[in-house]
Design a protein around this motif. Sequence first.
Motif, PDB file in Angstrom:
ATOM      1  N   SER A  81       0.947  -1.189   0.163  1.00  0.00           N
ATOM      2  CA  SER A  81       0.161  -0.004   0.014  1.00  0.00           C
ATOM      3  C   SER A  81       0.878   1.240  -0.206  1.00  0.00           C
ATOM      4  O   SER A  81       0.452   2.324  -0.551  1.00  0.00           O
ATOM      5  CB  SER A  81      -0.770  -0.035   1.120  1.00  0.00           C
ATOM      6  N   THR A 139       0.700   4.322  -2.579  1.00  0.00           N
ATOM      7  CA  THR A 139       0.489   5.391  -2.230  1.00  0.00           C
ATOM      8  C   THR A 139       1.632   6.556  -2.822  1.00  0.00           C
ATOM      9  O   THR A 139       1.302   7.608  -3.244  1.00  0.00           O
ATOM     10  CB  THR A 139       0.336   5.523  -0.606  1.00  0.00           C
ATOM     11  N   SER A 149       1.099   6.938  -6.401  1.00  0.00           N
ATOM     12  CA  SER A 149      -0.004   7.809  -6.670  1.00  0.00           C
ATOM     13  C   SER A 149       0.195   9.195  -6.526  1.00  0.00           C
ATOM     14  O   SER A 149      -0.273  10.038  -7.084  1.00  0.00           O
ATOM     15  CB  SER A 149      -1.065   7.302  -6.017  1.00  0.00           C
ATOM     16  N   SER A 150       1.012   9.595  -5.386  1.00  0.00           N
ATOM     17  CA  SER A 150       1.323  10.932  -4.952  1.00  0.00           C
ATOM     18  C   SER A 150       2.188  11.620  -6.124  1.00  0.00           C
ATOM     19  O   SER A 150       2.112  12.891  -6.532  1.00  0.00           O
ATOM     20  CB  SER A 150       2.125  11.209  -3.757  1.00  0.00           C
ATOM     21  N   THR A 201      -0.100  13.322   6.540  1.00  0.00           N
ATOM     22  CA  THR A 201       0.334  12.711   5.507  1.00  0.00           C
ATOM     23  C   THR A 201       1.414  11.740   5.871  1.00  0.00           C
ATOM     24  O   THR A 201       1.319  10.521   5.970  1.00  0.00           O
ATOM     25  CB  THR A 201       0.544  13.257   4.240  1.00  0.00           C
ATOM     26  N   LEU A 247       0.513   8.303   7.897  1.00  0.00           N
ATOM     27  CA  LEU A 247       0.591   7.234   7.074  1.00  0.00           C
ATOM     28  C   LEU A 247       1.480   5.864   7.853  1.00  0.00           C
ATOM     29  O   LEU A 247       1.119   4.823   8.073  1.00  0.00           O
ATOM     30  CB  LEU A 247       1.177   7.415   5.651  1.00  0.00           C
ATOM     31  N   HIS A 267      -8.354   0.131   1.369  1.00  0.00           N
ATOM     32  CA  HIS A 267      -8.785   1.445   2.096  1.00  0.00           C
ATOM     33  C   HIS A 267      -9.063   1.229   3.726  1.00  0.00           C
ATOM     34  O   HIS A 267      -9.730   0.183   3.953  1.00  0.00           O
ATOM     35  CB  HIS A 267     -10.164   1.888   1.552  1.00  0.00           C
ATOM     36  N   ARG A 293      -5.108   2.691   3.609  1.00  0.00           N
ATOM     37  CA  ARG A 293      -4.626   4.207   4.232  1.00  0.00           C
ATOM     38  C   ARG A 293      -5.864   5.063   3.850  1.00  0.00           C
ATOM     39  O   ARG A 293      -6.886   4.909   3.001  1.00  0.00           O
ATOM     40  CB  ARG A 293      -3.605   4.651   3.462  1.00  0.00           C
ATOM     41  N   GLU A 324      -6.037   9.357   3.909  1.00  0.00           N
ATOM     42  CA  GLU A 324      -5.405  10.605   3.880  1.00  0.00           C
ATOM     43  C   GLU A 324      -6.506  11.614   3.721  1.00  0.00           C
ATOM     44  O   GLU A 324      -7.365  11.797   2.983  1.00  0.00           O
ATOM     45  CB  GLU A 324      -4.439  10.713   2.382  1.00  0.00           C
TER      46      GLU A 324
END
Length: 295
Positions: free
Chosen positions: A166, A170, A173-174, A212, A216, A285, A292, A294
């Motif tokens: 994950s 993440t 994805s950021s 964040t 996380l 999720h 995660r 956010e």
Amino acid sequence: MWGANYTVSKYGILELTPEMFTFLRFAIVFPLLLLAVLWKERSLAIERRDILRLVFTGLVGIAIYQTLFMTSVKYTSATHSSLMIALSPIFTGILAIIGGQEKFTWRVQAGSLISFLGAAAVIGLGDEGVSFYSRSFFGDMMGLLAAFFWGWYPVLAAPLVRKYSSLRVTAWSSVVGVLALLLMNIHQFSRTSWHWHVMTWASLFYSAILVTVYGLVAWYYGVSQIGPTKVMVYMYAIPLVAILVAAGVLHEAINSWQIIGALVILAGITIVKTEGKRNAAVSTHPSMGRGRREL
């Protein structure tokens, strides 16, 4: 920290647009997340066949959702925004059924209907009532739309987190989200003044570092130590903390009918989450299982 972010973020968007705030936040975040993945997993690799899904996942979960979240915070109260976005697991349950990742159950549909009735009570029974042209109503609708995209994120990410961690999903994805926001708003960014109030900078770094990055790490550590089911209980505290902080700092008020509406929302979410624990098809999720969240 996640619950207080609804109030803290309001200080950041007094000078910054939601798009600019989101871009800067994740511009700070993504290199730190990539370093964390490299330190923990010794690899950042993503197979070529997974890149397209990763890009789409990043657009939905970072660029679109986070911008809508900040727009909601800007135009409506922190209380309303937190309760609207708390509906994301409802959308996850519905979209997982539509996408064939979960089977249709009346339990999910009943929980969804109950939560939406609670949301209607929060919006419609406030002191302002329902005005389709008010800032608050617009912010509420942006919050609902944000909840939809945040609910869609784990459905899109599910195949990826079954192959990668994950944290790796993440982090990448950021990166996608930052690049998308930069391309879509490059003219606005080029004309932005960097002479901001200290509270703007404080809000930005709070959202980036404490909410964040630290959030996380703390979440993943909790999941690794006591498992996703026990960690899930703490997600219920986010709207509560958001409401209490907003009341103490921003002096936001919530009437008795809205409190009832909030409890109805949480009751509906509980029904859907209970069903979600029986089906591990979507597990990326925190609102539906391992993963995660956010804010």
